[in-house]
Design a protein around this motif. Structure first.
Motif, PDB file in Angstrom:
ATOM      1  N   GLY A 102      81.282  48.786  78.101  1.00 35.70           N
ATOM      2  CA  GLY A 102      82.094  47.972  79.003  1.00 35.70           C
ATOM      3  C   GLY A 102      82.565  48.752  80.211  1.00 35.70           C
ATOM      4  O   GLY A 102      82.498  48.282  81.346  1.00 35.70           O
TER       5      GLY A 102
ATOM      6  N   TYR B 118      81.567  47.988  84.047  1.00 33.20           N
ATOM      7  CA  TYR B 118      82.643  47.761  85.000  1.00 33.20           C
ATOM      8  C   TYR B 118      82.533  48.696  86.194  1.00 33.20           C
ATOM      9  O   TYR B 118      82.554  48.254  87.347  1.00 33.20           O
ATOM     10  CB  TYR B 118      83.999  47.918  84.307  1.00 33.20           C
ATOM     11  CG  TYR B 118      85.148  47.859  85.273  1.00 33.20           C
ATOM     12  CD1 TYR B 118      85.547  46.643  85.821  1.00 33.20           C
ATOM     13  CD2 TYR B 118      85.811  49.011  85.665  1.00 33.20           C
ATOM     14  CE1 TYR B 118      86.596  46.588  86.739  1.00 33.20           C
ATOM     15  CE2 TYR B 118      86.850  48.965  86.570  1.00 33.20           C
ATOM     16  CZ  TYR B 118      87.234  47.748  87.100  1.00 33.20           C
ATOM     17  OH  TYR B 118      88.251  47.695  88.012  1.00 33.20           O
TER      18      TYR B 118
ATOM     19  N   ILE C 140      80.759  46.022  88.620  1.00 34.17           N
ATOM     20  CA  ILE C 140      81.841  45.098  88.961  1.00 34.17           C
ATOM     21  C   ILE C 140      82.821  45.699  89.959  1.00 34.17           C
ATOM     22  O   ILE C 140      83.109  45.099  91.000  1.00 34.17           O
ATOM     23  CB  ILE C 140      82.577  44.646  87.686  1.00 34.17           C
ATOM     24  CG1 ILE C 140      81.582  43.954  86.747  1.00 34.17           C
ATOM     25  CG2 ILE C 140      83.747  43.750  88.020  1.00 34.17           C
ATOM     26  CD1 ILE C 140      82.092  43.753  85.341  1.00 34.17           C
TER      27      ILE C 140
ATOM     28  N   VAL D 192      89.735  41.691  84.197  1.00 29.41           N
ATOM     29  CA  VAL D 192      88.334  41.327  84.158  1.00 29.41           C
ATOM     30  C   VAL D 192      87.900  41.340  82.696  1.00 29.41           C
ATOM     31  O   VAL D 192      88.286  42.219  81.934  1.00 29.41           O
ATOM     32  CB  VAL D 192      87.457  42.266  85.018  1.00 29.41           C
ATOM     33  CG1 VAL D 192      87.496  43.687  84.510  1.00 29.41           C
ATOM     34  CG2 VAL D 192      86.032  41.773  85.107  1.00 29.41           C
TER      35      VAL D 192
ATOM     36  N   VAL E  28      84.421  41.185  80.389  1.00 28.47           N
ATOM     37  CA  VAL E  28      82.990  41.426  80.536  1.00 28.47           C
ATOM     38  C   VAL E  28      82.288  41.213  79.207  1.00 28.47           C
ATOM     39  O   VAL E  28      82.667  41.815  78.190  1.00 28.47           O
ATOM     40  CB  VAL E  28      82.722  42.883  81.001  1.00 28.47           C
ATOM     41  CG1 VAL E  28      81.240  43.102  81.241  1.00 28.47           C
ATOM     42  CG2 VAL E  28      83.538  43.231  82.228  1.00 28.47           C
ATOM     43  N   ASP E  29      81.270  40.355  79.197  1.00 28.95           N
ATOM     44  CA  ASP E  29      80.381  40.235  78.041  1.00 28.95           C
ATOM     45  C   ASP E  29      79.367  41.356  78.187  1.00 28.95           C
ATOM     46  O   ASP E  29      78.495  41.296  79.055  1.00 28.95           O
ATOM     47  CB  ASP E  29      79.694  38.873  78.035  1.00 28.95           C
ATOM     48  CG  ASP E  29      78.658  38.732  76.935  1.00 28.95           C
ATOM     49  OD1 ASP E  29      78.517  39.649  76.099  1.00 28.95           O
ATOM     50  OD2 ASP E  29      77.970  37.699  76.921  1.00 28.95           O
TER      51      ASP E  29
ATOM     52  N   GLU F 254      77.698  39.329  82.136  1.00 33.03           N
ATOM     53  CA  GLU F 254      78.527  38.337  82.835  1.00 33.03           C
ATOM     54  C   GLU F 254      79.988  38.735  82.733  1.00 33.03           C
ATOM     55  O   GLU F 254      80.419  39.324  81.749  1.00 33.03           O
ATOM     56  CB  GLU F 254      78.323  36.943  82.236  1.00 33.03           C
ATOM     57  CG  GLU F 254      77.010  36.328  82.648  1.00 33.03           C
ATOM     58  CD  GLU F 254      76.988  34.844  82.338  1.00 33.03           C
ATOM     59  OE1 GLU F 254      77.938  34.136  82.724  1.00 33.03           O
ATOM     60  OE2 GLU F 254      76.013  34.422  81.719  1.00 33.03           O
ATOM     61  N   TRP F 255      80.766  38.370  83.761  1.00 28.13           N
ATOM     62  CA  TRP F 255      82.175  38.717  83.784  1.00 28.13           C
ATOM     63  C   TRP F 255      82.973  37.660  84.520  1.00 28.13           C
ATOM     64  O   TRP F 255      82.434  36.864  85.295  1.00 28.13           O
ATOM     65  CB  TRP F 255      82.384  40.086  84.408  1.00 28.13           C
ATOM     66  CG  TRP F 255      81.833  40.243  85.808  1.00 28.13           C
ATOM     67  CD1 TRP F 255      80.543  40.501  86.157  1.00 28.13           C
ATOM     68  CD2 TRP F 255      82.565  40.137  87.020  1.00 28.13           C
ATOM     69  NE1 TRP F 255      80.432  40.578  87.511  1.00 28.13           N
ATOM     70  CE2 TRP F 255      81.655  40.361  88.075  1.00 28.13           C
ATOM     71  CE3 TRP F 255      83.897  39.891  87.323  1.00 28.13           C
ATOM     72  CZ2 TRP F 255      82.032  40.335  89.416  1.00 28.13           C
ATOM     73  CZ3 TRP F 255      84.274  39.866  88.661  1.00 28.13           C
ATOM     74  CH2 TRP F 255      83.345  40.090  89.685  1.00 28.13           C
ATOM     75  N   THR F 256      84.274  37.650  84.225  1.00 30.68           N
ATOM     76  CA  THR F 256      85.212  36.759  84.907  1.00 30.68           C
ATOM     77  C   THR F 256      86.459  37.560  85.245  1.00 30.68           C
ATOM     78  O   THR F 256      86.727  38.596  84.649  1.00 30.68           O
ATOM     79  CB  THR F 256      85.604  35.558  84.018  1.00 30.68           C
ATOM     80  OG1 THR F 256      86.170  36.030  82.806  1.00 30.68           O
ATOM     81  CG2 THR F 256      84.395  34.680  83.724  1.00 30.68           C
TER      82      THR F 256
ATOM     83  N   CYS G 106      89.528  36.000  79.561  1.00 25.67           N
ATOM     84  CA  CYS G 106      88.748  35.822  78.334  1.00 25.67           C
ATOM     85  C   CYS G 106      88.368  34.366  78.122  1.00 25.67           C
ATOM     86  O   CYS G 106      87.214  34.061  77.792  1.00 25.67           O
ATOM     87  CB  CYS G 106      89.525  36.338  77.130  1.00 25.67           C
ATOM     88  SG  CYS G 106      89.679  38.128  77.077  1.00 25.67           S
TER      89      CYS G 106
ATOM     90  N   LEU H 261      85.564  33.435  80.381  1.00 26.85           N
ATOM     91  CA  LEU H 261      84.305  34.032  79.945  1.00 26.85           C
ATOM     92  C   LEU H 261      83.757  33.287  78.735  1.00 26.85           C
ATOM     93  O   LEU H 261      82.564  32.952  78.691  1.00 26.85           O
ATOM     94  CB  LEU H 261      84.502  35.512  79.617  1.00 26.85           C
ATOM     95  CG  LEU H 261      83.241  36.255  79.177  1.00 26.85           C
ATOM     96  CD1 LEU H 261      82.192  36.272  80.293  1.00 26.85           C
ATOM     97  CD2 LEU H 261      83.573  37.654  78.722  1.00 26.85           C
TER      98      LEU H 261
ATOM     99  N   VAL I 208      83.172  41.825  73.915  1.00 30.22           N
ATOM    100  CA  VAL I 208      83.865  41.582  75.178  1.00 30.22           C
ATOM    101  C   VAL I 208      84.803  42.743  75.482  1.00 30.22           C
ATOM    102  O   VAL I 208      85.596  43.152  74.647  1.00 30.22           O
ATOM    103  CB  VAL I 208      84.643  40.253  75.137  1.00 30.22           C
ATOM    104  CG1 VAL I 208      85.462  40.059  76.405  1.00 30.22           C
ATOM    105  CG2 VAL I 208      83.680  39.094  74.927  1.00 30.22           C
TER     106      VAL I 208
END
Length: 90
Positions: A14, A18, A22, A35, A37-38, A43-45, A54, A57, A67
């Motif tokens: 992760g 990142y 990201i 943030v 992150v899967d 993919e991230w949100t 979370c 995501l 995650v």
């Protein structure tokens, strides 16, 4: 379905995702946001609260198992959540 990784491996992967993919896309105005992150898909949100990042995501990737969550601008404020923890939280 992805297999669950150890907490240590999730943290390492992760952090790598990142820092490499990201963080360069974010500006300073997002400091203190979170943030999620899967690490299996990349993919991230991002959201103002960790639970919101979370939730966003998981809405996009309901099958996410590994995650990584980080607070932007705070190197030590990170955590990982596995699918079992998400189910326990409801």
């Amino acid at each position: 379905m992805q297999s669950q990784k150890s907490t240590e491996e999730t943290a390492r992967l992760g952090r790598e995702l990142y820092e490499r993919d990201i963080e360069p896309q974010l500006d300073a105005s997002r400091t203190n946001s979170f943030v999620a992150v899967d690490i299996d898909s990349g993919e991230w949100t991002i959201a103002e609260r960790d639970i919101d990042a979370c939730d966003a995501l998981y809405a996009r990737r309901p099958d996410a198992v590994n995650v990584y969550v980080a607070r932007l601008g705070h190197r030590v404020a990170v955590r990982m959540r596995h699918a079992q923890a998400r189910r326990a939280l409801g």
